[in-house]
Design a protein around this motif. Structure first.
Motif, PDB file in Angstrom:
ATOM      1  N   ASN A 161       1.087   4.528  -3.082  1.00  0.00           N
ATOM      2  CA  ASN A 161      -0.072   4.583  -3.956  1.00  0.00           C
ATOM      3  C   ASN A 161      -0.774   5.941  -3.918  1.00  0.00           C
ATOM      4  O   ASN A 161      -1.491   6.295  -4.846  1.00  0.00           O
ATOM      5  CB  ASN A 161      -1.081   3.494  -3.594  1.00  0.00           C
ATOM      6  CG  ASN A 161      -0.526   2.116  -3.895  1.00  0.00           C
ATOM      7  OD1 ASN A 161       0.288   1.966  -4.780  1.00  0.00           O
ATOM      8  ND2 ASN A 161      -0.979   1.121  -3.144  1.00  0.00           N
ATOM      9  N   THR A 162      -0.605   6.708  -2.852  1.00  0.00           N
ATOM     10  CA  THR A 162      -1.270   8.001  -2.734  1.00  0.00           C
ATOM     11  C   THR A 162      -0.253   9.072  -2.373  1.00  0.00           C
ATOM     12  O   THR A 162       0.807   8.787  -1.824  1.00  0.00           O
ATOM     13  CB  THR A 162      -2.352   7.959  -1.646  1.00  0.00           C
ATOM     14  OG1 THR A 162      -1.738   7.627  -0.400  1.00  0.00           O
ATOM     15  CG2 THR A 162      -3.438   6.949  -1.964  1.00  0.00           C
TER      16      THR A 162
ATOM     17  N   HIS B 235       0.810  -1.228   0.000  1.00  0.00           N
ATOM     18  CA  HIS B 235       0.000   0.000   0.000  1.00  0.00           C
ATOM     19  C   HIS B 235       0.840   1.273   0.000  1.00  0.00           C
ATOM     20  O   HIS B 235       0.321   2.351  -0.244  1.00  0.00           O
ATOM     21  CB  HIS B 235      -0.965  -0.003   1.189  1.00  0.00           C
ATOM     22  CG  HIS B 235      -0.283   0.157   2.507  1.00  0.00           C
ATOM     23  ND1 HIS B 235       0.296  -0.902   3.165  1.00  0.00           N
ATOM     24  CD2 HIS B 235      -0.087   1.249   3.276  1.00  0.00           C
ATOM     25  CE1 HIS B 235       0.823  -0.464   4.298  1.00  0.00           C
ATOM     26  NE2 HIS B 235       0.603   0.838   4.394  1.00  0.00           N
TER      27      HIS B 235
END
Length: 66
Positions: free
Chosen positions: A60-61, A57
């Protein structure tokens, strides 16, 4: 110039030539060793796995409010 002077000059020239030949041989050998080491380092870098030990994760942002 006497005979001993000529003999000393000849010996000096021969010793200088030998020293230069030995120095050149040592330089060539050190260059060969450096080239071998560089090749081994490049091979090691190319063979290294590109797997990261990060969670899936991450990355990803993007936080634009920080």
């Amino acid at each position: 110039m006497d005979i001993t002077g000529i003999a000393k000059l000849s010996t000096s020239i021969a010793e200088t030539g030998n020293a230069q030949e030995i120095g050149l041989a040592m330089l060539k050998k050190s260059q060969d060793i450096a080239a071998s080491t560089a090749t081994q380092l490049l091979d090691a870098v190319q063979a290294a796995p590109s797997v990261q030990n990060l969670p899936a994760h991450l990355g990803n942002t993007i936080n634009t409010k920080a």
